[in-house]
Structure formats: structure tokens, C-alpha cells
Design an enzyme around this catalytic site. Sequence first.
Site, short mmCIF file in Angstrom:
data_model
loop_
_atom_site.label_atom_id
_atom_site.label_comp_id
_atom_site.label_asym_id
_atom_site.label_seq_id
_atom_site.Cartn_x
_atom_site.Cartn_y
_atom_site.Cartn_z
N ARG A 288 0.87 -1.17 0.00
CA ARG A 288 0.00 0.00 0.00
C ARG A 288 0.91 1.22 0.00
O ARG A 288 1.50 1.57 1.02
CB ARG A 288 -0.84 -0.05 1.28
CG ARG A 288 -1.90 0.98 1.42
CD ARG A 288 -2.38 1.02 2.87
NE ARG A 288 -1.52 1.87 3.67
CZ ARG A 288 -1.24 1.68 4.95
NH1 ARG A 288 -1.71 0.65 5.59
NH2 ARG A 288 -0.47 2.53 5.60
N HIS A 292 -3.34 4.40 4.60
CA HIS A 292 -4.41 3.41 4.72
C HIS A 292 -5.73 4.01 4.25
O HIS A 292 -6.44 3.44 3.41
CB HIS A 292 -4.51 2.94 6.17
CG HIS A 292 -5.75 2.16 6.47
ND1 HIS A 292 -5.93 0.88 6.02
CD2 HIS A 292 -6.87 2.48 7.15
CE1 HIS A 292 -7.12 0.45 6.42
NE2 HIS A 292 -7.71 1.40 7.10
N TYR A 301 4.46 5.77 11.39
CA TYR A 301 4.79 4.38 11.73
C TYR A 301 5.68 3.67 10.72
O TYR A 301 6.07 2.54 10.93
CB TYR A 301 3.51 3.57 11.96
CG TYR A 301 2.49 3.61 10.83
CD1 TYR A 301 2.63 2.78 9.72
CD2 TYR A 301 1.40 4.48 10.87
CE1 TYR A 301 1.71 2.82 8.69
CE2 TYR A 301 0.48 4.53 9.84
CZ TYR A 301 0.63 3.70 8.75
OH TYR A 301 -0.29 3.73 7.73
C1 LIG Z 1 -13.75 -5.95 12.75
C2 LIG Z 1 -13.03 -4.68 12.46
N1 LIG Z 1 -12.09 -4.25 13.32
C3 LIG Z 1 -11.43 -3.08 13.09
C4 LIG Z 1 -11.71 -2.34 11.99
C5 LIG Z 1 -10.98 -1.00 11.74
N2 LIG Z 1 -10.06 -1.16 10.60
C6 LIG Z 1 -10.43 -0.78 9.36
S1 LIG Z 1 -9.28 -1.17 8.23
C7 LIG Z 1 -8.23 -1.83 9.38
C8 LIG Z 1 -6.95 -2.46 8.92
C9 LIG Z 1 -7.17 -3.52 7.91
O1 LIG Z 1 -5.98 -4.01 7.40
P1 LIG Z 1 -5.93 -5.12 6.28
O2 LIG Z 1 -6.87 -6.20 6.57
O3 LIG Z 1 -4.51 -5.49 6.08
O4 LIG Z 1 -6.50 -4.43 4.97
P2 LIG Z 1 -6.00 -3.14 4.20
O5 LIG Z 1 -6.87 -2.00 4.68
O6 LIG Z 1 -4.57 -2.94 4.48
O7 LIG Z 1 -6.28 -3.41 2.77
C10 LIG Z 1 -8.80 -1.73 10.64
C11 LIG Z 1 -8.14 -2.16 11.88
C12 LIG Z 1 -12.70 -2.84 11.10
N3 LIG Z 1 -13.05 -2.19 9.98
N4 LIG Z 1 -13.33 -4.00 11.36
#
Ligand SMILES: Cc1ncc(C[n+]2csc(CCOP(=O)(O)OP(=O)(O)O)c2C)c(N)n1
Lengths: 397, 326
Positions: A288, A292, A301
Site C-alpha cells: 500500500r 491506509h 509508523y
Molecule cells: C472488525 C473490524 N475491526 C477493526 C476495523 C478497523 N479497521 C479498518 S481497516 C483496518 C486495517 C485492515 O488491514 P488489512 O486487513 O490489512 O487491509 P487493508 O486496509 O490494508 O487493505 C482496521 C483495523 C474494522 N473495519 N473491522
Amino acid sequence: MGSTQLPPGTEESLAATTALAAAPGEATDMVQLLGPDGTLGSDPIFSDYAKRIDPEKLRVFYTDMAKIRRFDQESTALQRQGELALWVPLTGQEAAQIGSGHASQPQDYIFPTYREHGVALVRNVDLAELLKQFRGVSNGGWDPRENNFHLYTLVLAAQTLHAVGYAMGVQRDQKAAAASDSTDPKAAVMAYFGDGASSEGDVHESMVFAASYNAPVVFFCQNNHWAISVPTEVQTKVPLSNRAKGYGFPGIRVDGNDVIAVHAVTEWALEHAREGRGPVLIEAYTYRVGAHTTADDPTKYRESAEEAAWREKDPLDRLEKYLRAEGLADDAFFDQVKADGDELAKYVRSTTHGLEVPDIRQAFASVYAEQHPLIAEELAWFEEYSAGFESDQEASN
Amino acid sequence: MATMTIAKAINEGLRATLTKNPKSLLMGEDIGHLGGVYRVTDGLIKEFGDDRVLDTPLAESGIVGTAIGLALRGYSPVCEIQFDGFVYPAFNQITTQLAKIHARSLGKLTVPVVIRIPYGGGIGSIEHHSESPEALFAHTAGLRIISPSNAHDAYWMIQKAVECKDPVIFFEPKRRYWLKGDVDVESPGLSEDPFKAHVVREGTDATIVAYGPLVPVALAAANAATEDGRSVEVIDLRSISPLDFDTVEASVKKTGRLIVAHEAPTFGGIGGEIAARISERAFLHLEAPVIRVGGFHMPYPVAKVEEDYLPDIDKILEALDRSLAY
Ligand SMILES: Cc1ncc(C[n+]2csc(CCOP(=O)(O)OP(=O)(O)O)c2C)c(N)n1
């Protein structure tokens, strides 16, 4: 995995491609065909799949990657200008999405998370509809059945189970169709999720169910190295693709910035699923590049050197190098792609401004599929309350 | 007309559903060869095969989450959660997904999933086997929640739940599984609409509202009250969401007094909602405040003291006395 589930020779090669790496960040074991320098390598299994991609298709891959990157930039700008509440950028992940999306067939059903704008593009979702959610005018935005592209899901990993259940339904339908000599094309289901989401219990449960029922589902994990501020190393000690073995189905790690390899691997996996040989996990090893979301500040970070190193592996640059070196595209082509991108950006900008704000009555109307007295009662109250304002206004006029 | 237990009535209802709806299927832990820990699905796997009656992996979120996917594909899954206290791992799928998909898609998608949950105490069981979590689900828009109290309703309500296009949580009063009753398998009668309350006993001095396991208790209390010359009306709510306030209101307008009884903790429970609504709708008809009889604000207690926890005839009669004293 039983040897009957894989074409001859595949299993051994897959074992090699999914070997345990020293650390998730240092994979030396992934399928790669198009290197960062734009030269095409080979792979014992997947080169055959890559050969199916003709020059016109390669140009479409490039066009779509460039389009979605341009869309991403425009959406980020729209958010900065206060037109969107939030934006979830995909820059860096174009190859993973365009390559896998193009490997799917219209009858396949896709369950995205919330960053799969590239897959949406490939599945012909109107990108303006995609923005409805981020502008705060809808929690969905498009009809998932029109393009077999499901609505975004914000609760991480929840959709992986829906994908498996849907695939179990597809499996039943196919069984019934086989019994009736139907000529309907066979279908598979694809579930997208991130490396962070891979820690959620629902991903684990979905893989258990998929394996138990041999469901025609492809799990497509985009390992973009960060879950907001948390690196992949906190989510897993082994390459994510290795986990598939523990459930009893193939796992493949692919260079997620190599659109040719992603397409080849996904095509293999979808065929595997459609033919009734069960689920596959694909880990697209990518990055990415930006934040985010627009609410995030990656300088807090991670090192900018890491980002710079990944920019060297840019999925668009390497395909451009290849297309030019092979004489498959010239300046005129790239100029046209740029012009088309600007056109798309203009369209997105103008349609965003025009996205209609819904009436809350629409929300009342869709809580339940059938008549519900509490909804009727609360709506009646709301109508009366609103009418009160109107008659006040009339009185003061 | 046939006589059967509630457990058998649900079994027969599921059998009827599986027969008439080829897209319906059952899924849950131990529901196939064992027939469920309460044997509610007994024999169905033999009759319909393991394609229609699935012994799933042991994963509640997985059961509900895959059921959602099946429903999106056009199937009508009926999930069994083995016990009330084990629904929480599926809470996320039920409240953030199942309840909201229809709204999220502006009505384009329906997810007609039924979730059967044996609930409530009074069976002398251990922790997590005696809970009444209905208010947690009733608070979530998009779900329908019903609970039969007798065999006839059990037989028809489960079938109607599967026919409903909305997700339905079907709370089964586990301590009444063996309660026998007449079932008219030819005609649902009043059970045609499972979301309406029934006046199961007419009276003029006070109304008792209950559902599921407490309906027989409420009826017994009403009968006992006749010895003191009191005429007590009893309403079986049957549906917790939507809640049939019209039927309750009409009764209160007649009797002027209302007692609400349920096993779930009184605080934050359905009883509070009924009390508030009825105070608003029938304020001038009330002779006394609405009185709630329910569980204490504590984790469901150990079996040896559950009698002190559960609403019983005496607790309802005490509430009735207080109401009538105003
Ligand atoms: C159950 C849940 N917990 C926390 C969140 C908050 N949150 C949104 S995106 C994220 C990180 C997700 O990372 P990843 O799965 O690696 O996907 P990326 O966004 O990097 O594509 C978090 C913690 C959420 N949306 N759903």
C-alpha cells in the site's frame, strides 16, 4: 491435500512455490513472471496460463491499472476538498486487483472488502456509484447482482464467510444443473481480504467451512504489508499463503505487483474451484504505497525508504517497460491512456457533485423486506412531525 | 389434530418446511446424526440427506456467516445455535451483517435466514446454558424475533419464520420442549401471522404479558388469582420484534393494569420497552404503574439457586397484588 485434487505435477510445483520463507517480509518463493525491470520470466505451471494473455489483453490490463490509479488520485483530491467523508486509496495494488479481476468470468461472484476499486472497475461497476458510500449518501451504492460484485463490507473478514456460503450455494446449483443437463457455465466465488483481516476469526472459520464442503471459492488476500499502522509481522509468523496447507487446500504466493502472474495464478485457482476441486488461497504480495485511508498518517509508523523501495516495483511501470520493449504499445497508446484517465477523472468529479442525497424515508422503506408495524408507526410520527414544520412555514408566509 | 411436545412440533414443522421448500436446509452443530442435543432435528438427516441437514464445523460465526451467503444465493437456511450462551461468537454476523444487508442494499438483497436458539433456564444446567439474550437482538433493527409457547404455535411459527423474507431469530423455550399440546397440522389458524400477540385468557382486572417459557407460569398465576376473586387477562406475545403493542394496549384499556413477566434481566429488558410504550399509549387508562417481573442484574445464577432467580407464580402474584393496591 489429496493428489486427485490437482492436475499432475501441480502439487509438487505448488509445494515449491509456497515453501516457508525466512520471514513474511522476505519472500523468495513467490510466483513472478514480469519482473520490476519489465522482462518476462517463466514458471513451470503458470507460464501456460500467461500465454493465454494476448497483446490486446495486456493493453487492457495497462489501461485499467492506469484508469484506476487516476480514479484513486481524483477521489483522494475530492476527499481533501471535503467532497468525500473518507477515501481508501489503492495505489500500489493495481496489478493485484486488475489481474485477479480480469481472471474472473461474468458468472463468478465477487465479495470485496472496501479497497477493491480496481476489481469493481473490471466488473463494470459505475465508479461514481462506488463513491456514494464515501460521500455519505448510501451504505452500498450499486446492485450487486448486476455485475456479480457484492457491496463493500466494512467489518473486516465478515464477507469471507458470506463468500463461502454463497459458494456452497453455487455448488448445489451446479449439482442440480448437472442433473438437468444444463449448459450454464460453471461458477466460482472470490473473497478479497487484507493481511490484517487474516487474523480475524471469520477468515479462519471461512477456510474451515470451505475445506469441509470443498466449496468453489478462491480466497484472495492482498498482503499490502500494513493493517493501518500494524505490520504484517504482527498478524502472522509465516507467509500467509502457507496457512492454506493447514486447512487442506493449495496456497499460492504471487507477486502482487506483477499483473501477468496475478492473472495467471488467479485463472488457475478459479478453474480449480469451478471444476469442483475445492478452495484455493492466493496471497498477493504487494504494498500500500499511500496512506491506509485519508484519515491516516503513515509517516508516524513507517520509513519513507520502505515506500521508495516499493515504488521501484511499481506495477504500471513494469508493464509499460514490457509493452514498449516488445513493441506492443507506443507513445500514442500511452498518451491515449492518459487522456482517457483525465476524462474519467472529470466524469467522477462531476457525478460526485451530482450524487443525490436520499430522503430518510428511503431508509424506513428498506429496514425490513416485509411490513413491520414499528417502522410504520415511526414513519407516521416522522411524517406528522415534518408536516408540522411545513404548516408553521405556511403560517409565517 | 395431533398431540405432540413442542420439540416434536418444531421437528414436524421443519420436516414440513424441508418437504415443501427445496431450497431450505438446516445447519448447525450435531443436528444431523445426533438430531441436535435436544433432538429437535431428530431423524431429518435420514429423511432428507446430509445435503439438506448439515452437521457443520463447530463455529457459530461460521454457521451464521455461511448461512448469509447461502441466502444471498437464493437458499433458505435454518441455523441451530446449540445453546443461548453460545450465540455470542455469531453476534457480529447477526447484528452487523444479517440484520443490515437488506437496508445496506436498499432492499435489493434479502437474507431470509432463520436462527433457532434454545433459550432460558429452569433445567438445572451449568453456565451459559440458561440465558435469555432476546433483548440484545430485539434492539437491532432488521431482525425479527419470535418465541412460541405451545406446540401448535411451534409447529406453525417455525414454518412461517422460514417463509418470511426477513431474518428471524426463533427462540425456543427449552424447558418447555416436552410440554404437550394439540397441533392442528391442517390449519395454522391464528398462527398464520407469527408476529401477532394472542390473548390466551380473558380477564377484566389486570393484564399479564409473557412469552415463551413464562406463558404457562402467567396462566397458572392468573388461575390462582381467581381464588381471590380476580379476573386476570393473559397475553402471549409470541413476537418480541415486532412487538404487538396494539393487542397489549387494547387489553390494558380494558383492565387498567399491566404486569410484564420475562426471564431475562429486568434492567434494559423487553419489559421496560413495553412499560414505556404502554404508559405513552394508555396513560389515562392505567390505574397503576406497569410492573415488571424478571431476572436480577446478575449473570444467570448457578442451578441450585435458579428458583430464586426465575419469575414464578408467587412473584407474579406479588406483582399483581402491588398493582391492584394502587
Ligand atoms: C472488525 C473490524 N475491526 C477493526 C476495523 C478497523 N479497521 C479498518 S481497516 C483496518 C486495517 C485492515 O488491514 P488489512 O486487513 O490489512 O487491509 P487493508 O486496509 O490494508 O487493505 C482496521 C483495523 C474494522 N473495519 N473491522
